[in-house]
Design a protein around this motif. Structure first.
Motif, short mmCIF file in Angstrom:
data_model
loop_
_atom_site.label_atom_id
_atom_site.label_comp_id
_atom_site.label_asym_id
_atom_site.label_seq_id
_atom_site.Cartn_x
_atom_site.Cartn_y
_atom_site.Cartn_z
N VAL A 1 82.83 42.51 21.86
CA VAL A 1 82.86 41.68 20.66
C VAL A 1 84.26 41.68 20.06
N LEU A 2 84.73 40.50 19.70
CA LEU A 2 86.02 40.36 19.01
C LEU A 2 85.80 40.68 17.53
N VAL A 3 86.52 41.67 17.03
CA VAL A 3 86.31 42.06 15.64
C VAL A 3 87.44 41.62 14.72
N SER A 4 88.65 41.48 15.24
CA SER A 4 89.72 40.97 14.38
C SER A 4 90.82 40.35 15.23
N THR A 5 91.63 39.54 14.59
CA THR A 5 92.66 38.77 15.30
C THR A 5 94.00 38.93 14.59
N ASP A 6 95.03 39.25 15.35
CA ASP A 6 96.39 39.29 14.83
C ASP A 6 97.08 38.03 15.33
N GLU A 7 97.10 37.01 14.48
CA GLU A 7 97.57 35.71 14.92
C GLU A 7 99.07 35.67 15.16
N VAL A 8 99.82 36.54 14.47
CA VAL A 8 101.28 36.51 14.58
C VAL A 8 101.73 37.11 15.92
N ASN A 9 101.06 38.16 16.34
CA ASN A 9 101.45 38.83 17.58
C ASN A 9 100.56 38.48 18.76
N GLY A 10 99.56 37.64 18.53
CA GLY A 10 98.69 37.22 19.62
C GLY A 10 97.81 38.33 20.16
N ILE A 11 97.32 39.18 19.26
CA ILE A 11 96.52 40.33 19.68
C ILE A 11 95.07 40.17 19.22
N LEU A 12 94.15 40.36 20.15
CA LEU A 12 92.72 40.33 19.84
C LEU A 12 92.18 41.75 19.92
N LYS A 13 91.44 42.15 18.90
CA LYS A 13 90.89 43.51 18.84
C LYS A 13 89.42 43.46 19.26
N LEU A 14 89.12 44.03 20.40
CA LEU A 14 87.75 44.02 20.93
C LEU A 14 87.09 45.38 20.71
N GLN A 15 85.83 45.33 20.44
CA GLN A 15 85.09 46.53 20.08
C GLN A 15 84.41 47.16 21.29
N LYS A 16 84.60 48.47 21.45
CA LYS A 16 83.93 49.15 22.57
C LYS A 16 82.43 49.30 22.31
N GLN A 17 82.08 49.35 21.05
CA GLN A 17 80.67 49.49 20.71
C GLN A 17 79.87 48.32 21.27
N GLY A 18 78.84 48.63 22.02
CA GLY A 18 77.97 47.59 22.56
C GLY A 18 78.57 46.81 23.71
N SER A 19 79.73 47.23 24.22
CA SER A 19 80.36 46.50 25.32
C SER A 19 79.56 46.70 26.61
N VAL A 20 79.72 45.75 27.52
CA VAL A 20 79.00 45.79 28.79
C VAL A 20 80.00 45.58 29.92
N GLU A 21 79.82 46.27 31.01
CA GLU A 21 80.71 46.12 32.16
C GLU A 21 79.90 45.75 33.39
N ALA A 22 80.34 44.69 34.07
CA ALA A 22 79.79 44.38 35.40
C ALA A 22 80.70 45.08 36.40
N THR A 23 80.20 46.09 37.03
CA THR A 23 81.05 46.94 37.86
C THR A 23 81.25 46.30 39.25
N PRO A 24 82.24 46.78 40.00
CA PRO A 24 82.42 46.29 41.37
C PRO A 24 81.21 46.58 42.26
N ASP A 25 80.34 47.47 41.82
CA ASP A 25 79.10 47.72 42.57
C ASP A 25 78.04 46.67 42.28
N GLY A 26 78.34 45.74 41.36
CA GLY A 26 77.39 44.68 41.07
C GLY A 26 76.29 45.08 40.10
N VAL A 27 76.55 46.08 39.29
CA VAL A 27 75.56 46.48 38.30
C VAL A 27 76.20 46.43 36.92
#
Lengths: 73, 522
Positions: free
Chosen positions: B212-238
């Motif tokens: 989830v994107l939680v905040s945006t630094d428009e001047v430096n082009g930085i997006l702050k993404l939240q680790k909470q609740g993040s999901v990863e599709a692994t190279p193992d396909g899970v």
């Protein structure tokens, strides 16, 4: 390569029987044609070409207009 | 029984005499004789039950595939904006999924889904017209900081909709904050990868992450993404959660599936009932308990300037939604005196629509960076905050209500859980199985039967009563409970949620336009 608007990743898996006769669950209702379009979990391919107004750009235009008090026609 | 004569207004019962028989003083000590941490236990078990009920609803929905209304929403454009002839219109694909319920007067909870891939960042360009893939990623315990490639500065910040510059009194806005982002686009204009897509150069699966994107630094082009609740599709396909690695450098971001629901559990709002459910056609007088009235934001629906709370509208009608917010320095008087008065617009009351606007429950994740961390912890309760003034009055300092949290910050209801099961982003158990539940087999068997029975009953009630008072999407999309949901789901200003933007699909996949009299095929 998927075409514009096609679903590239879907999780609503229908059996061949369901696709053939459109028979869902315990229902006896049958229908012809393809199943409905989107289902929860689908991923759609929307690659807007250069010069087109993408969904992302349209959303930006909408919020920018809102800040200026402009409403759509 | 004493009956008042001269009026048929009511019949009053004789007050019961209170006999303190069997009532004894409490002799126990603190924490003895009661259940330790009972509130925490109740909260935990409610979280688990909500998750498990979601799985039942998912199974039931897949089996029957009913009350599913897929659509394309064509975003209206500001005056003067022209779509080049022959080009694809900007649209938001999605579904309204109905969940029959016995616990709602109209017989249906409506959940909204915005399909993944609706927004793509391969169209985001910097001042030189260059595309903006992920340039680099840094991280701390709770967040990833994603720098987008490009030449960004205060004169040339990130473009809309990532950042909307201030206009007059309107402050700068970040509409995309709160969106779920996925690094699934490899090349400009490329097809989004799936968890099974193989990289031809390495013969291994690409894999991707969702956060989830939680905040945006428009001047430096930085997006702050939240680790909470993040999901990863692994190279193992899970899938695994939380994700163990950051987004991939060189890829383009796109939005993941976005959910919203109109049910009381998700919105934390309690509907007003105009009839007594299960009591025939008994009418109820719309009123709000004084205890339920408190400061906060709420919506007012108007049609041509007149308040209009109808559940059904024509597809040719467009209402206006206004979010009414109290002034943050509105003082709550410390005591009520005969001279006390309420200030119109500061307290939330919408009799006949909502009985209680409630508070909110937010998702939480303890220590998402630690090995073995769970994706969800106990939700946190949020409401308005006040400070006490020297004169004894209180001043509102914060409003954490329906409009404050980002959409993905709210605790999921069972309907959203059901759709996340459908997405195969298998929602992990938010807690352990309740210890006093007994046999899980017997409980689950009972749950399956109960869900099936309730859905049958709810579907019957919907058919015989609900649909006579309420229509289906998009005709009900301007109902007081639906329009806020549509605005949150589409993430465009409410003035840009218009009925003529809906293109619906019937059971054969054929598109029709309700605003022009279109209807589904037979």
């Amino acid at each position: 390569m998927a075409d514009f608007g096609e679903i590239v990743d879907g999780t609503f898996a229908l059996s061949q029987e369901q696709i053939d006769i459109r028979k869902y669950g315990l229902s006896d209702i049958k229908a012809s044609g393809i199943p409905t379009v989107y289902h929860a979990g689908d991923v759609v391919n929307l690659p807007y070409a250069s010069g087109e107004i993408s969904t992302c750009e349209a959303m930006g235009l909408a919020w920018g207009a809102f800040s200026s008090g402009i409403t759509p026609t | 029984m004493a009956k008042r004569s001269g009026s048929s207004f009511g019949t009053f019962g004789k007050p019961e005499q209170f006999i303190p028989k069997g009532v004894t003083p409490i002799r126990t000590e603190f924490s003895r004789g009661s259940i330790p941490d009972s509130i925490y236990s109740s909260n935990r078990e409610a979280a688990w039950t909500r998750w498990r009920r979601g799985f039942e609803l998912y199974c039931n929905t897949v089996a029957t595939n009913n009350y599913s209304y897929p659509f394309d929403y064509y975003i209206p454009l500001p005056p003067g904006t022209v779509i080049p002839p022959g080009s694809n219109p900007p649209k938001i694909p999605g579904i309204f999924q109905g969940f029959p319920t016995t616990n709602k007067e109209l017989g249906m909870h409506w959940a909204g889904v915005r399909v993944a891939g609706s927004l793509r960042f391969d169209n985001v360009r910097d001042q030189d017209g260059d595309p903006s893939p992920i340039l680099s990623v840094t991280e701390d315990e709770d967040y990833w900081y994603v720098t987008l490639s490009g030449d960004w500065d205060s004169s040339h910040p990130l473009p809309a909709p990532l950042f909307i510059p201030p206009v007059g009194p309107i402050p700068k806005q970040y509409p995309i904050n709160g969106e779920i982002l996925e690094d699934r686009i490899i090349t400009v204009g490329g097809t989004p990868i799936t968890k099974d897509t193989i990289d031809p150069t390495t013969q291994k699966r690409y894999g991707y992450i969702q956060a989830v994107l939680v905040s945006t630094d428009e001047v430096n082009g930085i997006l702050k993404l939240q680790k909470q609740g993040s999901v990863e599709a692994t190279p193992d396909g899970v899938f695994r959660t939380p994700a163990t690695r950051p987004p991939n450098v060189g890829r383009y971001l796109m939005t993941g599936t976005r959910y919203c629901c109109s049910c009381q559990d998700f919105t934390r709002r309690d509907y007003a009932y105009m009839t007594g459910l299960g009591q025939g056609n008994q009418k109820l007088f719309p009123r709000t308990k004084v205890a339920a009235i408190k400061p906060g934001r709420y919506e007012v629906m108007r049609l041509n300037g007149v308040v209009d709370n109808n559940a059904m509208t024509s597809a040719q009608v467009n209402r206006q939604m206004e979010v009414v917010s109290p002034s943050p320095d509105y003082n709550i008087p410390p005591t009520i005196t005969p001279n006390s008065s309420t200030v119109p617009g500061t307290l939330r009351d919408n009799p006949g629509v909502f009985r209680d606007f409630g508070a909110t429950y937010l998702r939480s994740t303890p220590l998402p960076s630690l090995e073995g961390a769970t994706s969800e912890g106990m939700p946190s309760y949020e409401d308005y905050g006040t400070t006490r003034n020297p004169d004894g009055s209180y001043t509102i300092t914060s409003l954490t209500d329906f409009w404050e949290p980002l959409l993905d910050e709210l605790r999921y209801c069972k309907h959203i859980y059901a759709m996340k099961f459908a997405e195969k982003v298998f929602p992990p158990e938010p807690s352990d199985i309740p210890v006093d539940i007994g046999s899980i087999t017997a409980w689950e068997q009972s749950l399956v039967e109960k869900t099936n029975k309730e859905n049958e009953k709810a579907s019957y009630a919907l058919m015989t009563r609900g649909l006579s008072m309420m229509d289906v999407p998009p005709y009900n999309c301007q109902a007081p409970m639906m329009m806020p949901m549509s605005q949150k789901l589409f993430n465009v200003p409410s003035t840009f949620v218009r009925m003529d933007g809906f293109r619906m699909f019937d059971k054969n996949g054929k598109e029709y336009n309700p605003s022009q009299g279109g209807s589904p095929g037979i």
